[in-house]
Each structure stands twice: as structure tokens, then as C-alpha cells.
Design an enzyme around this catalytic site. Structure first.
Site, PDB file in Angstrom:
ATOM      1  N   CYS A 181      45.582  26.031  41.735  1.00 37.18           N
ATOM      2  CA  CYS A 181      44.169  25.937  42.138  1.00 37.18           C
ATOM      3  C   CYS A 181      43.271  25.671  40.932  1.00 37.18           C
ATOM      4  O   CYS A 181      42.867  24.538  40.672  1.00 37.18           O
ATOM      5  CB  CYS A 181      43.713  27.208  42.865  1.00 37.18           C
ATOM      6  SG  CYS A 181      44.561  27.505  44.432  1.00 37.18           S
ATOM      7  N   ARG A 182      42.945  26.730  40.179  1.00 38.79           N
ATOM      8  CA  ARG A 182      41.915  26.620  39.144  1.00 38.79           C
ATOM      9  C   ARG A 182      42.320  25.743  37.965  1.00 38.79           C
ATOM     10  O   ARG A 182      41.557  24.856  37.552  1.00 38.79           O
ATOM     11  CB  ARG A 182      41.525  28.024  38.659  1.00 38.79           C
ATOM     12  CG  ARG A 182      40.896  28.870  39.736  1.00 38.79           C
ATOM     13  CD  ARG A 182      40.872  30.340  39.356  1.00 38.79           C
ATOM     14  NE  ARG A 182      42.208  30.927  39.342  1.00 38.79           N
ATOM     15  CZ  ARG A 182      42.502  32.153  38.956  1.00 38.79           C
ATOM     16  NH1 ARG A 182      41.546  32.949  38.520  1.00 38.79           N
ATOM     17  NH2 ARG A 182      43.745  32.610  38.998  1.00 38.79           N
ATOM     18  N   SER A 183      43.497  25.995  37.396  1.00 43.21           N
ATOM     19  CA  SER A 183      43.821  25.258  36.159  1.00 43.21           C
ATOM     20  C   SER A 183      44.148  23.780  36.386  1.00 43.21           C
ATOM     21  O   SER A 183      43.746  22.951  35.556  1.00 43.21           O
ATOM     22  CB  SER A 183      44.909  25.967  35.346  1.00 43.21           C
ATOM     23  OG  SER A 183      46.125  26.050  36.032  1.00 43.21           O
ATOM     24  N   CYS A 237      45.845  29.407  34.560  1.00 33.09           N
ATOM     25  CA  CYS A 237      45.489  30.391  35.594  1.00 33.09           C
ATOM     26  C   CYS A 237      46.771  31.105  36.011  1.00 33.09           C
ATOM     27  O   CYS A 237      47.755  31.107  35.266  1.00 33.09           O
ATOM     28  CB  CYS A 237      44.766  29.726  36.763  1.00 33.09           C
ATOM     29  SG  CYS A 237      45.741  28.478  37.639  1.00 33.09           S
ATOM     30  N   ASP A 254      39.625  33.690  41.538  1.00 34.02           N
ATOM     31  CA  ASP A 254      40.768  33.109  42.222  1.00 34.02           C
ATOM     32  C   ASP A 254      40.370  32.770  43.663  1.00 34.02           C
ATOM     33  O   ASP A 254      40.029  33.662  44.434  1.00 34.02           O
ATOM     34  CB  ASP A 254      41.881  34.167  42.193  1.00 34.02           C
ATOM     35  CG  ASP A 254      43.153  33.669  42.817  1.00 34.02           C
ATOM     36  OD1 ASP A 254      43.124  32.589  43.433  1.00 34.02           O
ATOM     37  OD2 ASP A 254      44.167  34.370  42.690  1.00 34.02           O
ATOM     38  N   ASN A 308      48.789  28.025  38.742  1.00 37.35           N
ATOM     39  CA  ASN A 308      48.731  26.601  38.345  1.00 37.35           C
ATOM     40  C   ASN A 308      48.720  25.678  39.573  1.00 37.35           C
ATOM     41  O   ASN A 308      49.250  24.575  39.536  1.00 37.35           O
ATOM     42  CB  ASN A 308      49.885  26.222  37.392  1.00 37.35           C
ATOM     43  CG  ASN A 308      49.694  24.879  36.678  1.00 37.35           C
ATOM     44  OD1 ASN A 308      50.666  24.188  36.383  1.00 37.35           O
ATOM     45  ND2 ASN A 308      48.480  24.490  36.388  1.00 37.35           N
TER      46      ASN A 308
HETATM   47  P1  4NP Z   1      45.486  29.826  40.838  1.00 39.30           P
HETATM   48  O1  4NP Z   1      45.444  30.491  42.292  1.00 39.30           O
HETATM   49  O2  4NP Z   1      45.891  30.938  39.885  1.00 39.30           O
HETATM   50  O3  4NP Z   1      44.071  29.387  40.609  1.00 39.30           O
HETATM   51  O4  4NP Z   1      46.474  28.690  40.892  1.00 39.30           O
HETATM   52  C1  4NP Z   1      46.508  31.188  42.884  1.00 39.30           C
HETATM   53  C2  4NP Z   1      47.546  30.480  43.454  1.00 39.30           C
HETATM   54  C3  4NP Z   1      48.579  31.154  44.085  1.00 39.30           C
HETATM   55  C4  4NP Z   1      48.560  32.528  44.147  1.00 39.30           C
HETATM   56  C5  4NP Z   1      47.533  33.229  43.558  1.00 39.30           C
HETATM   57  C6  4NP Z   1      46.512  32.548  42.927  1.00 39.30           C
HETATM   58  N1  4NP Z   1      49.601  33.208  44.827  1.00 39.30           N
HETATM   59  O5  4NP Z   1      49.477  34.430  45.030  1.00 39.30           O
HETATM   60  O6  4NP Z   1      50.617  32.575  45.209  1.00 39.30           O
END
Ligand code: 4NP
Length: 176
Positions: A26-28, A21, A139, A24
Site C-alpha cells: 500500500c504505502r511504500s 512500510c 496504514d 509493501n
Molecule cells: P502497507 O499496508 O504496510 O502500507 O503495505 C499493509 C498491507 C498488508 C497488511 C498490513 C498493512 N497486512 O496485514 O497484510
């Protein structure tokens, strides 16, 4: 899924999968934890290497987001021990399957593959969702708790289908 293998996959030659993702956190990491728990439930821990990564460098070394950890715990899974890392060009070679959470992630991964050598390995994770909607895991970072619950449902359902597709493809004798 293409790339059917005649070679029996064991701990000497495991099936290597990575979920990717943006952050790294949340989703992944959730997909890593959920997929690994399914692998273990079916006694296939020696046959798979499971990992996750982010396309960005923002959260290298960080634990997953506390809200994602909480959602995981609510569903009986601990992911708090995982640590963020950035997807590297070498990962294109290292993994057999690279599952992107959304289309931006997919394009960012493919942009590291200048010659297109590894493009067949890179897929949208939700291609394996029986109810795929727009094929992307949204996201949840800037949203509320429901977003995290929805991500959990998608990831759990897709991971189960994906595991069974791979088990069939590689003719794994899975335990129940
Ligand atoms: P992820 O979510 O891609 O599922 O880990 C996010 C985590 C952090 C951010 C964006 C999406 N950020 O903007 O810091």
C-alpha cells in the site's frame, strides 16, 4: 538534511532512496511510484535509484493492493507493475536514504542495524511533510477508500517536498 555531498551525483553514483512500510503493498509502493514520477518530471531519472520494501515477508512477489492501485490510477499514476519485497539488512548499506512510513516500520528497520552504523540514514518519511501531523503515514489496509485517498495526499505532498530538498542539497539542475 545531513550528509551533504560535494561529489556530483550522476548515473555512476546515483542517490539511492527506499520507502518502507509493513506489507509493501500500500504505502511504500505508492511512495515509490509518486517519487519516481516526480524525479522523471524533473528529468532526474539518471540521478536517482528509487525502490520500496516491506518490513514483513507477507507480500513478497505480490502486486500492490488493488485499492492502492485504483487510487494511484485516479491520480494518473500506474503502480500495478511493482512487486512486493522484504527489506533486507543489506539495504541499510545499499541505500543513502531509508524512509519509514510509520514508527513501527522505523523501529523494525533500526532493529536490523545492531551497531547503529546506519541509523542516520533512516528517517520518518513525513519529517518532510510541510503538514506532518504525527509524522506517520497511517496504514490504510483495514479501512475504506478515504484512507487510501488521504495516504495519496500525504505521500504526494511529502514526496514533492522531499524531492526539492534533495535537489537543493545535491545542487541538481532540475528541469521544469
Ligand atoms: P502497507 O499496508 O504496510 O502500507 O503495505 C499493509 C498491507 C498488508 C497488511 C498490513 C498493512 N497486512 O496485514 O497484510
Amino acid at each position: 538534511m545531513d550528509g551533504a555531498q560535494d561529489v556530483r551525483r550522476t548515473f555512476l553514483n546515483p542517490i539511492k532512496v527506499v520507502f518502507v512500510c509493513l506489507g509493501n503493498i500500500c504505502r511504500s509502493p505508492l511512495a515509490e511510484g509518486v517519487f519516481r514520477s516526480i524525479v522523471m518530471k524533473h528529468g532526474q531519472q539518471d540521478v536517482f535509484v528509487v525502490d520500496s520494501a516491506g518490513t514483513s515477508a507477507w507480500h513478497i512477489g505480490s502486486a500492490p493492493d488493488a485499492r492502492m492501485c485504483q487510487t494511484a490510477v485516479k491520480n494518473g499514476l500506474s503502480i500495478a507493475q511493482l512487486k512486493g519485497r522484504q527489506f533486507q539488512k543489506e539495504d541499510l548499506e545499499r541505500f543513502d536514504y531509508i524512509f519509514a512510513m510509520d514508527k513501527n516500520n522505523l523501529n523494525d528497520i533500526l532493529s536490523l542495524d545492531e551497531k547503529g552504523t546506519f541509523s542516520a540514514k533512516v528517517r520518518l518519511f513525513r519529517e518532510f511533510d510541510p503538514d506532518p501531523d504525527n509524522y506517520q503515514v497511517p496504514d490504510p489496509y483495514y479501512g475504506g477508500e478515504k484512507g487510501f485517498d488521504d495516504v495519496y495526499s500525504m505521500v504526494e505532498r511529502t514526496s514533492r517536498t522531499l524531492f526539492h530538498r534533495l535537489a537543493e542539497e545535491y545542487r541538481l539542475s532540475i528541469e521544469y
